[in-house]
Design an enzyme around this catalytic site. Structure first.
Site, PDB file in Angstrom:
ATOM      1  N   SER A  93      45.870  51.621  44.470  1.00  0.00           N
ATOM      2  CA  SER A  93      45.992  52.811  43.920  1.00  0.00           C
ATOM      3  C   SER A  93      44.601  53.607  44.205  1.00  0.00           C
ATOM      4  O   SER A  93      44.498  54.913  44.500  1.00  0.00           O
ATOM      5  CB  SER A  93      46.414  53.051  42.583  1.00  0.00           C
ATOM      6  OG  SER A  93      45.323  52.429  41.596  1.00  0.00           O
ATOM      7  N   ASP A 130      25.481  44.445  44.881  1.00  0.00           N
ATOM      8  CA  ASP A 130      24.499  43.377  45.243  1.00  0.00           C
ATOM      9  C   ASP A 130      25.032  41.957  44.903  1.00  0.00           C
ATOM     10  O   ASP A 130      26.334  41.903  44.897  1.00  0.00           O
ATOM     11  CB  ASP A 130      23.137  43.654  44.403  1.00  0.00           C
ATOM     12  CG  ASP A 130      23.335  43.454  42.933  1.00  0.00           C
ATOM     13  OD1 ASP A 130      24.629  42.708  42.505  1.00  0.00           O
ATOM     14  OD2 ASP A 130      22.506  43.620  42.030  1.00  0.00           O
ATOM     15  N   HIS A 144      34.600  49.465  39.309  1.00  0.00           N
ATOM     16  CA  HIS A 144      34.874  48.603  38.348  1.00  0.00           C
ATOM     17  C   HIS A 144      35.694  49.033  37.144  1.00  0.00           C
ATOM     18  O   HIS A 144      35.147  50.208  36.630  1.00  0.00           O
ATOM     19  CB  HIS A 144      33.620  47.558  37.786  1.00  0.00           C
ATOM     20  CG  HIS A 144      33.985  46.715  37.003  1.00  0.00           C
ATOM     21  ND1 HIS A 144      34.286  45.444  37.397  1.00  0.00           N
ATOM     22  CD2 HIS A 144      33.720  46.529  35.434  1.00  0.00           C
ATOM     23  CE1 HIS A 144      34.485  44.502  36.062  1.00  0.00           C
ATOM     24  NE2 HIS A 144      33.980  45.271  35.211  1.00  0.00           N
ATOM     25  N   MET A 201      39.976  41.133  45.619  1.00  0.00           N
ATOM     26  CA  MET A 201      39.596  40.067  44.521  1.00  0.00           C
ATOM     27  C   MET A 201      38.756  38.838  45.276  1.00  0.00           C
ATOM     28  O   MET A 201      39.296  37.747  45.312  1.00  0.00           O
ATOM     29  CB  MET A 201      40.849  39.780  43.985  1.00  0.00           C
ATOM     30  CG  MET A 201      41.960  40.885  43.305  1.00  0.00           C
ATOM     31  SD  MET A 201      40.599  41.601  41.981  1.00  0.00           S
ATOM     32  CE  MET A 201      40.827  40.552  40.711  1.00  0.00           C
ATOM     33  N   LYS A 220      43.166  56.161  36.150  1.00  0.00           N
ATOM     34  CA  LYS A 220      43.223  57.620  36.292  1.00  0.00           C
ATOM     35  C   LYS A 220      41.553  58.073  36.450  1.00  0.00           C
ATOM     36  O   LYS A 220      41.328  58.765  37.364  1.00  0.00           O
ATOM     37  CB  LYS A 220      43.739  58.481  35.118  1.00  0.00           C
ATOM     38  CG  LYS A 220      45.120  58.632  35.224  1.00  0.00           C
ATOM     39  CD  LYS A 220      45.844  59.626  34.185  1.00  0.00           C
ATOM     40  CE  LYS A 220      47.346  59.533  34.153  1.00  0.00           C
ATOM     41  NZ  LYS A 220      47.602  60.248  32.956  1.00  0.00           N
TER      42      LYS A 220
END
Ligand code: GRF
Length: 192
Positions: A16, A137, A105, A86, A168
């Site tokens: 998304s 990093d 994140h 992932m 969102k």
């Protein structure tokens, strides 16, 4: 045509965030365009999203960074965008794209790094969480922060509801972060 930042987007799942980036790239004024989408999961729905927009896709064998690097190089990628990718990248990989890898994140870093950030926030009982766009990093979600967006945790929130609310904001700030980086890089380029 105006010079645009060439993005390589790394995905593993739903995509998304990728779709939000692809949508933004359709605007002529957006300072970036996606040149390749790379997945370490052949089943990722993100690949279908990329194909819908006519973007070249590459599926790499799990953990094969050499294949990823080759695909990025072939497409002359300026900036690597992790969007639900992932797998931790190795220090060697990060060195090759120093300051040219960003990630999204689902928490207000440095709170709740790593996996299941939304669940960590719920379990901790925080009232505000959010999302962070940051440079990557060698640490786990430790790189310099570019942008953040706050999201309230509501009473009786479920994990799914909270994830949706955070997503969102992720979509919004990823685009804003790319605008900031894209304009700066292009401006710097013109001075030469
Ligand atoms: C997002 O929550 C992102 O912050 C995290 O993984 C999820 C990916 O979602 N790194 P999507 O694949 O972009 O829908």
């Amino acid at each position: 045509m105006k010079k645009k930042l060439k993005l390589g987007v790394l995905v593993s799942g739903n995509g998304s965030n990728l779709e939000a980036i692809l949508k933004a790239c359709q605007k002529p004024s957006f300072p970036a365009r996606v040149v390749v989408v790379i997945s370490n999961n052949p089943e990722a729905f993100a690949l279908q999203r990329a194909r819908k927009y006519g973007i070249p896709t590459v599926v790499v064998a799990k953990n094969n960074e050499a294949e990823i690097l080759a695909a990025l190089k072939k497409s002359k990628v300026d900036l690597v965008c992790l969007a639900g990718f992932m797998k931790m990248l190795s220090a060697g990989f990060i060195k090759k794209y120093r300051h040219r890898i960003i990630n999204i994140h689902p928490s207000l870093l440095p709170s709740f790094p790593g996996l299941h950030a939304q669940r960590q926030a719920l379990e901790h009982g925080v009232k505000i969480t959010g999302a962070t766009v940051h440079f990557v990093d060698a640490g786990c979600d430790t790189g310099p922060i570019i942008l953040q967006g706050a999201v309230p945790v509501l009473e009786n929130d479920t994990l799914e509801k909270l994830k949706r609310r955070i997503l969102k904001v992720e979509h919004k700030i990823y685009i804003e972060g790319l605008k900031v980086i894209g304009r700066r890089v292009i401006k710097t380029g013109r001075k030469k």
